[in-house]
Design a protein around this motif. Structure first.
Motif, short mmCIF file in Angstrom:
data_model
loop_
_atom_site.label_atom_id
_atom_site.label_comp_id
_atom_site.label_asym_id
_atom_site.label_seq_id
_atom_site.Cartn_x
_atom_site.Cartn_y
_atom_site.Cartn_z
N PRO A 103 24.98 35.44 61.38
CA PRO A 103 24.92 36.52 62.36
C PRO A 103 24.43 37.84 61.76
O PRO A 103 23.74 38.62 62.43
CB PRO A 103 26.36 36.64 62.84
CG PRO A 103 26.94 35.28 62.64
CD PRO A 103 26.32 34.79 61.36
N MET A 104 24.74 38.10 60.51
CA MET A 104 24.27 39.33 59.85
C MET A 104 22.76 39.30 59.63
O MET A 104 22.12 40.34 59.55
CB MET A 104 24.94 39.50 58.48
CG MET A 104 26.44 39.45 58.45
SD MET A 104 26.99 39.61 56.72
CE MET A 104 28.56 38.74 56.80
N GLU A 147 20.52 37.99 61.61
CA GLU A 147 19.77 37.86 62.87
C GLU A 147 18.50 38.73 62.90
O GLU A 147 17.47 38.28 63.40
CB GLU A 147 20.67 38.21 64.05
CG GLU A 147 20.03 37.95 65.40
CD GLU A 147 20.94 38.33 66.56
OE1 GLU A 147 20.49 38.25 67.72
OE2 GLU A 147 22.10 38.71 66.31
N TRP A 199 25.10 45.45 69.01
CA TRP A 199 25.02 44.41 67.98
C TRP A 199 25.91 44.77 66.80
O TRP A 199 26.66 43.93 66.29
CB TRP A 199 23.57 44.23 67.52
CG TRP A 199 23.41 43.27 66.39
CD1 TRP A 199 23.38 41.91 66.46
CD2 TRP A 199 23.28 43.60 64.99
NE1 TRP A 199 23.23 41.37 65.20
CE2 TRP A 199 23.18 42.38 64.29
CE3 TRP A 199 23.23 44.80 64.28
CZ2 TRP A 199 23.03 42.34 62.89
CZ3 TRP A 199 23.10 44.76 62.90
CH2 TRP A 199 23.00 43.53 62.22
N LEU A 200 25.85 46.02 66.35
CA LEU A 200 26.64 46.43 65.19
C LEU A 200 28.13 46.41 65.51
O LEU A 200 28.95 46.00 64.66
CB LEU A 200 26.22 47.83 64.74
CG LEU A 200 26.83 48.31 63.42
CD1 LEU A 200 26.46 47.36 62.29
CD2 LEU A 200 26.37 49.73 63.10
N GLU A 232 29.31 42.83 65.29
CA GLU A 232 29.45 42.40 63.90
C GLU A 232 30.67 43.02 63.25
O GLU A 232 31.41 42.35 62.51
CB GLU A 232 28.19 42.76 63.10
CG GLU A 232 27.08 41.75 63.20
CD GLU A 232 27.55 40.37 62.76
OE1 GLU A 232 27.66 40.14 61.55
OE2 GLU A 232 27.82 39.52 63.63
N ARG A 234 33.69 41.19 64.54
CA ARG A 234 33.78 39.84 63.98
C ARG A 234 34.32 39.87 62.55
O ARG A 234 35.16 39.05 62.17
CB ARG A 234 32.39 39.18 63.99
CG ARG A 234 32.37 37.75 63.46
CD ARG A 234 30.97 37.16 63.58
NE ARG A 234 30.04 37.74 62.62
CZ ARG A 234 29.80 37.23 61.41
NH1 ARG A 234 30.42 36.14 61.02
NH2 ARG A 234 28.92 37.79 60.61
N LEU A 235 33.87 40.83 61.77
CA LEU A 235 34.22 40.88 60.36
C LEU A 235 35.53 41.59 60.08
O LEU A 235 36.15 41.37 59.04
CB LEU A 235 33.09 41.57 59.57
CG LEU A 235 31.73 40.87 59.61
CD1 LEU A 235 30.67 41.74 58.96
CD2 LEU A 235 31.80 39.52 58.91
N CYS A 260 20.66 51.27 63.87
CA CYS A 260 21.41 51.07 65.12
C CYS A 260 21.59 52.38 65.86
O CYS A 260 21.60 52.40 67.10
CB CYS A 260 22.76 50.42 64.82
SG CYS A 260 22.64 48.70 64.29
#
Length: 462
Positions: free
Chosen positions: A380-381, A383, A396-397, A400, A403-404, A439
């Motif tokens: 995913p990172m 992408e 998107w950021l 991420e 998720r992390l 971003c």
């Protein structure tokens, strides 16, 4: 302000009234008291939050109201302290795009205050530094010198001037003057800020600022040496001389606490982020990526301060780079394993990726780890490099970051088992910071082709 200044942001000089340098120990006590008061307010807010632990996703552990109040207090004090506090704020500001949307606007406003002009160093103090660094006849070197600073930074401020040259009108220059006592004040601030990591996690759960502060402290001596900065800038300027995409102003004169470079006109990236057209934002992002990946190959250097205030979009379309106080020396270019492992991950070769990570020290020799889980962790990172064109977005950021940073996620659990070797620490931090700026710009571009051209090991062999 449209002109290039060579300043990484705004700041308050370490001075008092009547053009006299303030007593550093007395000032340090005041700064320490302000910092020490912050956890008291935070403790009250955690009680309001019913004692929930500040460890998971923001929406799960602490209310938006408490987060906002914490941010307002924290950044208010940071804005007053400047110095090391403002340096840390600038470094953290590139991650603003990862914050929850309902909180991003107030954070953005608070962070912007750290980058705006601040009370200047008095003219008499500026003249004293110039005399010490350039000689008592320093005025004879200039056709004109504006005592009012064009911008202020965490360790110095910038003045617009005209340097004497063969040209009848002279040579427009930016003169960066370091604040007296800047080093002592910065070290004091950074030591105090390291005690406030819990507050930063309240604002952005999963964010540990201690490694960042340690790095800033370790690199402080380099940033305080303007002659070293001049050397780096000359090397960048030589590497990008007559380049059609990247512009680096030339160094005119340098001393340990004064740096004179060519003046550059252009739009700051901070302005383009907020006011630029889509095409300006896309092009700025593309050029930042070109600089990030090409500089190690062309100059043997990595620009290590991807703060929007350090870049300008010039009228001719080039990206102007105006601050070189923080650089990483990579004489061999970007490490080849980075490009090779990214390519192998995109090709889906999980076993080869784990073997490569283990060889570079990202995975401990005796650590048993699932190769597919590692691939699920990194893909995913990557992408932005899996497609011909990609648009970096705050959404998107944020996804991420969630998720992390979520302790309940598999990515979080796996991340805790991976190691970041010291040789890759700065590269990792700068790459994350650059992605944060992309971003903020919401920039779309051909990032895969840029990486394919400049990152060793990424392009397929043969």
């Amino acid at each position: 302000m449209a002109g290039a200044t060579g300043a990484e942001g705004s700041g308050t000089p370490i001075v008092g009234n009547n053009d006299r340098v303030t007593d550093i120990p007395r000032r340090a006590v005041s700064r320490t008291a302000k910092l020490a008061a912050l956890p008291l307010g935070f403790a009250g807010r955690t009680v309001l939050g019913l004692g929930k632990r500040v460890t998971g996703l923001a929406s799960e552990v602490i209310s938006a109201e408490i987060q906002e109040r914490t941010a307002e207090q924290l950044f208010s004090v940071l804005g007053q302290l400047k110095g090391g506090a403002m340096k840390a704020g600038q470094a953290l500001s590139v991650f603003e795009a990862a914050m929850p949307e309902e909180l991003a606007a107030p954070y953005r406003q608070a962070l912007t205050k750290l980058q705006e002009a601040a009370p200047p160093l008095p003219a008499a103090s500026v003249h004293k530094v110039l005399a010490e660094q350039l000689g008592v006849d320093w005025r004879s070197k200039f056709v004109d010198f504006d005592d009012a600073p064009a911008a202020a930074a965490s360790i110095g401020q910038v003045h617009r001037a005209v340097w004497k040259s063969r040209a009848k009108a002279g040579r427009p220059v930016a003169v960066k003057v370091q604040y007296p006592g800047a080093g002592e004040a910065l070290l004091s601030d950074l030591r105090q800020l390291s005690r406030l990591s819990g507050m930063f996690r309240a604002i952005q759960p999963g964010l540990d600022i201690k490694p960042l502060l340690t790095e800033l402290r370790d690199r402080l001596e380099e940033e305080l040496d303007y002659e070293l900065e001049a050397r780096s800038q000359r090397e960048f300027a030589a590497a990008y001389a007559r380049d059609e995409e990247i512009f680096v102003p030339r160094v005119v004169a340098a001393a340990p606490r004064v740096l004179v470079t060519d003046w550059v006109e252009g739009q700051p990236l901070s302005r383009i982020i907020h006011e630029g057209t889509e095409s300006e934002r896309d092009e700025s992002g593309r050029l930042m990526a070109v600089l990030h990946f090409s500089a190690p190959q062309r100059a043997g250097l990595l620009h290590a301060d991807p703060h929007p205030g350090n870049f300008r979009l010039l009228p001719d379309g080039r990206l102007g780079v105006i601050d070189f106080g923080a650089v990483a020396r990579l004489p061999g270019g970007h490490p080849e394993p980075i490009g090779r492992l990214v390519r192998l991950a995109l090709e889906g070769d999980a076993e080869a990726v784990v073997a490569g990570l283990r060889a570079e020290g990202f995975v401990k020799p005796d650590e048993a780890i699932d190769a597919k889980a590692v691939l699920d962790f990194v893909l995913p990172m990557l992408e932005p490099l899996a497609v011909d064109e990609f648009r970096f977005t705050r959404k998107w950021l944020r996804a991420e970051a969630a998720r992390l940073a979520n302790p309940k996620s598999a990515a979080y659990q796996l991340g805790r088992r991976l190691n970041l070797p010291p040789a890759y620490l700065l590269i990792h931090r700068v790459t994350l910071g650059s992605a944060g700026v992309l971003c903020q710009l919401e920039a779309k571009g051909p990032y895969r082709s840029i990486v394919e051209r400049w990152l060793p090991g990424f392009a397929p062999v043969g």
